[in-house]
Design a protein around this motif. Structure first.
Motif, short mmCIF file in Angstrom:
data_model
loop_
_atom_site.label_atom_id
_atom_site.label_comp_id
_atom_site.label_asym_id
_atom_site.label_seq_id
_atom_site.Cartn_x
_atom_site.Cartn_y
_atom_site.Cartn_z
N LYS A 243 0.73 -1.16 0.07
CA LYS A 243 0.01 0.00 -0.06
C LYS A 243 0.85 1.33 -0.08
O LYS A 243 0.50 2.27 -0.71
N LYS B 258 1.13 4.07 -3.25
CA LYS B 258 1.03 5.49 -2.99
C LYS B 258 2.17 6.25 -3.51
O LYS B 258 2.05 7.49 -3.79
N LYS C 91 -4.57 5.08 -4.21
CA LYS C 91 -5.07 4.37 -3.03
C LYS C 91 -5.97 3.27 -3.47
O LYS C 91 -6.70 3.29 -4.66
N ILE C 92 -5.90 2.01 -2.75
CA ILE C 92 -6.53 0.93 -3.02
C ILE C 92 -8.18 0.82 -3.13
O ILE C 92 -8.64 0.56 -4.21
N LYS C 93 -8.69 1.63 -2.47
CA LYS C 93 -10.26 1.99 -2.63
C LYS C 93 -10.45 2.60 -3.93
O LYS C 93 -11.84 2.43 -4.16
N ASP C 94 -9.65 3.60 -4.36
CA ASP C 94 -9.96 3.89 -5.66
C ASP C 94 -9.98 2.78 -7.05
O ASP C 94 -10.33 3.14 -8.04
N LYS D 294 -13.47 -0.37 -7.22
CA LYS D 294 -14.81 -0.28 -6.85
C LYS D 294 -15.77 -0.80 -7.85
O LYS D 294 -17.07 -0.97 -7.67
N ILE E 246 -11.41 -8.66 -1.19
CA ILE E 246 -10.20 -7.68 -1.03
C ILE E 246 -10.06 -7.99 0.65
O ILE E 246 -10.92 -8.00 1.38
N LYS F 54 -7.40 -7.74 4.14
CA LYS F 54 -6.18 -7.08 4.90
C LYS F 54 -5.26 -8.11 5.15
O LYS F 54 -5.52 -9.17 5.64
#
Length: 184
Positions: A38, A42, A48-51, A54, A61, A63
């Motif tokens: 991560k 960056k 960012k992963i969330k972007d 989606k 996904i 952790k």
């Protein structure tokens, strides 16, 4: 097919993102990002992963600290796994049997269940310890497939080079693709 894609903290995390985006939607993906991956994403790409995912319905996904996730159990059948990129730290943990994160636990499960594993080390140069770790894993049946170019496919751009490498990984995973020009 069910495929685990583990992304560790070596440079080139963006190659893993492109790999995932090119996977056919009928393949069920289980994706794990290490904390270091991560950070690399960056720093290298300002992403960012969330972007990223989606709009994907075939991806779960996890952790890396979620050691109790489904892919950490041999009774949860995943067909194949790729660690892309594979840092020297993750490589060493896998070769030593250390399963202290979800990535290394899922690897250990795949190994004990004799399921297909590909590791894509992304370091340069390789030192003796890394080479010994790769040899040990290769002797255990793990496919070692670093991102190395083959110039016969006449790559003209960075995208062509990335497609060649991803196409070769797809070939190893038996995923049909036309990502690169094949030898005639």
């Amino acid at each position: 097919m069910r495929l685990t894609v583990a992304i560790s903290g070596a440079s080139g995390v963006n190659l893993a993102i492109k790999f995932i985006k090119l996977i056919p939607k009928d393949i069920e993906l289980f994706v794990v990002f290490s904390k270091s991956s991560k950070k690399a994403l960056k720093l290298e790409n300002n992403i960012k992963i969330k972007d990223i995912f989606k709009d994907f319905s075939n991806i779960s996904i996890f952790k890396d600290k979620s050691i109790g996730a489904s892919i950490a159990s041999g009774s949860f059948k995943v067909d194949k796994m790729i660690i892309l990129p594979c840092s020297s730290n993750t490589l060493a943990k896998c070769a030593s049997g250390i399963a202290d994160t979800l990535i290394t636990r899922a690897f250990s499960v795949m190994l004990k269940e004799k399921r297909e594993i590909i590791i894509a080390p992304r370091e340069l140069p390789l030192n003796t310890i890394m080479l010994e770790n790769m040899l040990k894993l290769s002797n255990l049946g793990v496919t070692i497939a670093p991102p190395i170019l083959g110039y016969y496919s006449s790559q003209q751009s960075l995208e062509d080079m990335e497609n060649f490498i991803i196409g070769k990984w797809f070939d190893l995973l038996k995923i049909d693709n036309n990502l690169y020009k094949r030898w005639k």
